[in-house]
Design an enzyme around this catalytic site. Structure first.
Site, mmCIF file in Angstrom:
data_model
loop_
_atom_site.group_PDB
_atom_site.id
_atom_site.type_symbol
_atom_site.label_atom_id
_atom_site.label_comp_id
_atom_site.label_asym_id
_atom_site.label_seq_id
_atom_site.Cartn_x
_atom_site.Cartn_y
_atom_site.Cartn_z
ATOM 1 N N ASP A 145 8.770 -4.348 -17.114
ATOM 2 C CA ASP A 145 8.802 -3.962 -15.698
ATOM 3 C C ASP A 145 7.966 -5.004 -14.961
ATOM 4 O OD1 ASP A 145 9.208 -2.367 -13.340
ATOM 5 O OD2 ASP A 145 7.182 -1.617 -13.550
ATOM 6 N N SER A 146 7.977 -4.915 -13.627
ATOM 7 C CA SER A 146 7.164 -5.842 -12.844
ATOM 8 C C SER A 146 5.676 -5.506 -12.955
ATOM 9 C CB SER A 146 7.576 -5.763 -11.374
ATOM 10 O OG SER A 146 7.290 -4.469 -10.882
ATOM 11 N N TYR B 296 8.823 -6.844 -7.563
ATOM 12 C CA TYR B 296 10.155 -7.443 -7.647
ATOM 13 C C TYR B 296 11.034 -6.982 -6.475
ATOM 14 C CZ TYR B 296 9.852 -9.052 -12.574
ATOM 15 O OH TYR B 296 9.547 -9.704 -13.736
ATOM 16 N N GLY B 297 10.735 -5.774 -5.982
ATOM 17 C CA GLY B 297 11.639 -5.103 -5.054
ATOM 18 C C GLY B 297 11.882 -5.804 -3.734
ATOM 19 N N CYS C 78 12.907 -1.141 -15.219
ATOM 20 C CA CYS C 78 12.753 -1.531 -13.824
ATOM 21 C C CYS C 78 14.124 -1.381 -13.161
ATOM 22 C CB CYS C 78 12.288 -2.985 -13.759
ATOM 23 S SG CYS C 78 12.266 -3.659 -12.085
ATOM 24 N N ASN C 79 14.169 -0.584 -12.107
ATOM 25 C CA ASN C 79 15.449 -0.356 -11.417
ATOM 26 C C ASN C 79 15.925 -1.586 -10.679
ATOM 27 O OD1 ASN C 79 16.215 2.803 -11.285
ATOM 28 N ND2 ASN C 79 14.020 2.525 -11.506
ATOM 29 N N THR C 80 14.979 -2.355 -10.146
ATOM 30 C CA THR C 80 15.363 -3.546 -9.389
ATOM 31 C C THR C 80 16.028 -4.547 -10.345
ATOM 32 O OG1 THR C 80 13.361 -3.129 -8.111
ATOM 33 C CG2 THR C 80 14.520 -5.176 -7.663
ATOM 34 N N GLU D 245 0.393 0.348 -7.790
ATOM 35 C CA GLU D 245 -0.317 -0.778 -8.415
ATOM 36 C C GLU D 245 -1.804 -0.760 -8.041
ATOM 37 O OE1 GLU D 245 0.721 -3.121 -10.701
ATOM 38 O OE2 GLU D 245 2.633 -2.058 -10.838
ATOM 39 N N CYS E 225 13.027 4.099 -8.839
ATOM 40 C CA CYS E 225 12.042 3.050 -9.127
ATOM 41 C C CYS E 225 11.081 3.663 -10.128
ATOM 42 C CB CYS E 225 11.290 2.653 -7.854
ATOM 43 S SG CYS E 225 9.889 1.544 -8.181
ATOM 44 N N THR E 226 10.789 2.926 -11.191
ATOM 45 C CA THR E 226 9.985 3.527 -12.259
ATOM 46 C C THR E 226 8.516 3.713 -11.865
ATOM 47 O OG1 THR E 226 9.772 1.321 -13.229
ATOM 48 C CG2 THR E 226 11.474 2.768 -14.138
ATOM 49 N N HIS E 227 8.113 3.129 -10.745
ATOM 50 C CA HIS E 227 6.754 3.400 -10.253
ATOM 51 C C HIS E 227 6.647 4.795 -9.615
ATOM 52 C CE1 HIS E 227 6.165 -0.963 -10.597
ATOM 53 N NE2 HIS E 227 4.889 -0.811 -10.296
HETATM 54 N N1 DGL Z 1 9.313 -0.482 -11.065
HETATM 55 C C1 DGL Z 1 10.303 -1.356 -10.600
HETATM 56 C C2 DGL Z 1 11.571 -0.674 -10.212
HETATM 57 O O1 DGL Z 1 11.901 0.306 -10.832
HETATM 58 C C3 DGL Z 1 9.882 -2.526 -9.773
HETATM 59 C C4 DGL Z 1 9.174 -2.265 -8.520
HETATM 60 C C5 DGL Z 1 8.782 -3.582 -7.839
HETATM 61 O O2 DGL Z 1 8.220 -4.441 -8.511
HETATM 62 O O3 DGL Z 1 9.062 -3.714 -6.647
HETATM 63 O O4 DGL Z 1 12.289 -1.101 -9.345
#
Ligand code: DGL
Length: 276
Positions: free
Chosen positions: A15-16, A47-48, A78-80, A157, A189-191
């Site tokens: 993931d990011s 990443y988003g 990571c969804n992105t 984060e 988003c996994t966050h």
């Molecule tokens: N956790 C990631 C996701 O699911 C990335 C979020 C990010 O870095 O913007 O998209």
């Protein structure tokens, strides 16, 4: 037939940053006999807000790095990255690859009465329309409402999961969706599962909150069994989890260990992911 050595290899997850730990935690709980390598590309998070090509390049670099560590399966937590790079990763990787979108959609549609579905995610994930396409291709009659929530990732984060600032940001992004009385809201988003208590408090209990980690764990289990890659119970003891990050190790160790219920985390810093 797969060799004992292959079964013994770890599962790679990236993931990011911290968000993919929500997937890692569930995988570890569900598959206690497996070994894992987690990579957080913390130097380049988020990443988003990046463009498609950048996300594809970062994702490929993460996957290449994990493959040099010898893994038997890659989980794109990571969804992105899953929205923009899953197909490329499947093409380029020598091991099977599992992303987040299909499992989350399956989970969301597992209840027949679901009609009004919300999707929240990073700017990239929402702009890619990956969830809309997957939901529509189910053939179910759905109303889909999507919303990017770009401040959620920096909150996580920063280790801010609750409190006034979080409540205000949740209200800022989710007021419109709350008014729609959704049957389900996909945390795309996994966050975001780290903010789930605040999200539930704001939306109320009518809306089912969907996140992909349980569905991913089941998919990983199934795939390992199908390909005869499950690690054998009682296999020789080996390091069961390793962590790599591209930025400051101490901060990641601290926050990751809190999230993983105080299990010690000792990440190794990687300077260059690119092995090309
Ligand atoms: N956790 C990631 C996701 O699911 C990335 C979020 C990010 O870095 O913007 O998209």
């Amino acid at each position: 037939m797969t060799s004992a050595n292959q079964r013994d290899l770890p599962i790679g997850i990236f993931d990011s940053g911290l968000g993919g730990l929500t997937v890692f935690k569930e995988l570890r709980r569900h598959l206690p006999n497996e070994r894992f390598i987690y990579l957080g590309d913390t130097a380049r998070t988020p990443y988003g807000s990046k463009g498609k090509e950048t996300i594809q390049r970062y994702s490929l670099e993460c996957a290449q790095f994990l493959q040099t560590q010898k893994i038997k399966l890659l989980v794109v937590a990571c969804n992105t990255a899953s929205s923009f790079a899953l197909e490329t990763l499947i093409e380029q990787c020598s091991c099977p690859v599992i992303g987040t979108i299909d499992p989350a959609v399956r989970q969301a549609l597992s209840v027949d009465t679901v009609r009004r579905v919300g999707v929240i995610g990073t700017k990239g994930t929402i702009a890619s329309a990956a969830y809309d396409q997957k939901l529509r291709s189910s053939g179910r009659s759905l109303e889909i409402f999507s919303k990017a929530c770009p401040l959620f990732v920096p909150l996580v984060e920063e280790g801010l999961y609750s409190g006034n600032i979080v409540e205000q940001v949740v209200e800022h992004y989710l007021s419109e969706l709350k008014a729609l009385a959704l049957d389900a809201l996909i945390l795309g988003c996994t966050h975001y599962p780290l903010l789930a208590p605040s999200i539930v408090r704001f939306l109320g209990t009518h809306t089912r909150i969907i996140e992909c980690s349980k569905a991913i764990a089941l998919e990983v289990e199934e795939l390992l069994e199908q390909r005869q890659l499950s690690r054998v119970v009682g296999a020789a003891a080996a390091e069961s989890e390793r962590y790599f990050v591209t930025d400051d190790v101490d901060r990641f160790n601290y926050l990751a260990s809190l999230f993983l219920e105080k299990r010690p985390v000792e990440a190794v810093h990687v300077e260059h992911l690119s092995v090309a």
